[in-house]
Design a protein around this motif. Sequence first.
Motif, mmCIF file in Angstrom:
data_model
loop_
_atom_site.group_PDB
_atom_site.id
_atom_site.type_symbol
_atom_site.label_atom_id
_atom_site.label_comp_id
_atom_site.label_asym_id
_atom_site.label_seq_id
_atom_site.Cartn_x
_atom_site.Cartn_y
_atom_site.Cartn_z
ATOM 1 N N ASP A 247 1.204 -0.945 -0.514
ATOM 2 C CA ASP A 247 0.041 0.249 0.475
ATOM 3 C C ASP A 247 0.832 1.002 -0.247
ATOM 4 O OD1 ASP A 247 -2.110 2.396 0.103
ATOM 5 O OD2 ASP A 247 -2.553 1.325 2.271
ATOM 6 N N GLU A 249 0.326 4.632 0.361
ATOM 7 C CA GLU A 249 -0.235 5.091 1.810
ATOM 8 C C GLU A 249 0.254 4.588 3.020
ATOM 9 O OE1 GLU A 249 -4.524 5.221 1.988
ATOM 10 O OE2 GLU A 249 -4.906 5.786 0.507
ATOM 11 N N GLU A 270 2.284 1.403 -6.965
ATOM 12 C CA GLU A 270 0.880 1.558 -6.966
ATOM 13 C C GLU A 270 1.242 2.662 -7.934
ATOM 14 O OE1 GLU A 270 -2.355 -0.025 -4.669
ATOM 15 O OE2 GLU A 270 -1.343 1.525 -3.454
ATOM 16 N N THR A 288 -8.610 4.084 -13.289
ATOM 17 C CA THR A 288 -9.892 4.492 -12.624
ATOM 18 C C THR A 288 -8.737 5.608 -11.697
ATOM 19 O OG1 THR A 288 -8.567 2.829 -11.449
ATOM 20 C CG2 THR A 288 -10.362 2.024 -12.340
ATOM 21 N N ALA A 289 -10.524 6.594 -11.383
ATOM 22 C CA ALA A 289 -9.388 7.882 -10.742
ATOM 23 C C ALA A 289 -9.005 6.963 -9.536
ATOM 24 C CB ALA A 289 -10.928 8.057 -9.879
ATOM 25 N N GLU A 290 -9.073 5.796 -9.045
ATOM 26 C CA GLU A 290 -8.144 5.069 -7.780
ATOM 27 C C GLU A 290 -7.125 4.574 -8.327
ATOM 28 O OE1 GLU A 290 -7.386 1.507 -4.447
ATOM 29 O OE2 GLU A 290 -9.556 2.027 -6.183
ATOM 30 N N GLU A 291 -6.581 4.377 -9.281
ATOM 31 C CA GLU A 291 -5.162 4.014 -9.941
ATOM 32 C C GLU A 291 -4.361 5.938 -10.553
ATOM 33 O OE1 GLU A 291 -5.560 0.915 -13.537
ATOM 34 O OE2 GLU A 291 -6.918 1.922 -13.508
ATOM 35 N N TYR A 292 -5.004 6.777 -10.906
ATOM 36 C CA TYR A 292 -4.774 8.254 -11.110
ATOM 37 C C TYR A 292 -3.718 8.622 -9.420
ATOM 38 C CZ TYR A 292 -6.088 8.755 -16.008
ATOM 39 O OH TYR A 292 -6.599 8.383 -17.591
ATOM 40 N N GLU A 293 -5.130 8.400 -8.414
ATOM 41 C CA GLU A 293 -4.766 9.215 -7.188
ATOM 42 C C GLU A 293 -3.377 8.068 -6.827
ATOM 43 O OE1 GLU A 293 -6.820 9.507 -2.811
ATOM 44 O OE2 GLU A 293 -7.570 7.947 -4.783
ATOM 45 N N ARG A 294 -2.937 7.102 -6.464
ATOM 46 C CA ARG A 294 -2.211 5.944 -6.504
ATOM 47 C C ARG A 294 -0.781 6.455 -7.198
ATOM 48 N NH1 ARG A 294 -2.629 2.752 -1.510
ATOM 49 N NH2 ARG A 294 -4.850 2.960 -2.166
ATOM 50 N N LYS A 297 0.712 9.651 -5.635
ATOM 51 C CA LYS A 297 1.018 9.207 -4.144
ATOM 52 C C LYS A 297 1.962 8.767 -4.158
ATOM 53 C CE LYS A 297 -3.397 9.321 -2.087
ATOM 54 N NZ LYS A 297 -4.309 7.951 -0.879
#
Length: 349
Positions: A247, A249, A270, A288-294, A297
């Motif tokens: 992760d 994060e 990630e 996906t939005a999560e993939e862009y966010e990861r 980060k």
Amino acid sequence: MIWKIGFFEIEKDWEKNLYLKKFKETLKEKIEDTEIYFYEETLNENNVKRFRDLNIIIIHAESKINSTVVENLVDTKLLITRTTGTDHIDVLSCEKKGILVANCPVYASTTVAEHTVALMFALARKLKIAIDKNKKLDFSRDELMGIDLFGKTVGIIGTGRIGSEIARIVYGIGMKILATDVSPNNELVEKYKVKYVDLETLLKESDIIIVMVPYYSQTHHLINRENIKLVKEDAIFINTARGPIVDIEALIWALKNNKLQGGIAMDVFEGERVLMEFQNNLINGAFTAEEYERALKTLSLLNYSNIIFTPHIAYYTKEAMERVIDWVVENISRFLVCQVLPFQYKFYF
């Protein structure tokens, strides 16, 4: 029957030429029963309809073979990935469609292990910081005190082929070895004095932590916000397995809370596909939005000095590429002659 064979993610002429040479040597007169195509692009749900008549498909890590792609593979009998991991393939959908799937489990065991150990040395001796300072004409020793690896404890999470090779190498350096695995390898205990422990103990006691398990549902975020709290403040962390096992994060939390001050090295991470396609100007809104966010980060880690990224190249040596070409040709040749594969393949779900 003329077999249509399509290779994806092939960019180098030497690679195409070597494949053709090996096929001619192996298939001999049967080469006349094949049509071989090479494509630089990946195979995915946006372009699969152009390739639905291929009988044999050979991909690499960036092709995404989900259920939609599988549904559109009308004439495909065999799908080969030139990787050890299969997390980019919906293997169950392939099995339901009657498509045989083969991965390449042995071609780069030593190769990836050597890259992993190279990253360990680079972090231990602050090489990235030193190089960055030199580029600025700063030749002082500030921030450059490293550590000896002799006598340190390395924790290997996963002792399959690659993890076992890492154990062999670090044992020769004089390191103590902890490991965790669902199937402990007694040979490693005898030859390299590996001590098997649970994951929590490994994280607590290791000076260097290496992630080397395959990626599937049960290893998703195996390293997370909770167990990262167990690591030593000055520990080194390396991931050369698959990005989503860790992760992102958790790593950000660790750095903000003075953990993993020895540094982090990642050949996989990630948001990897987003960043790779961005580099090649291929972003097409398929994430996906999560993939862009990861991905964003992950990029934030570059703000820290002792962080090393390599672009998924742990497997990438001349010798390993030649081994994988031999292996692909062997599998395809056996399939064309006997309609079976030379090996039984095991997959994780």
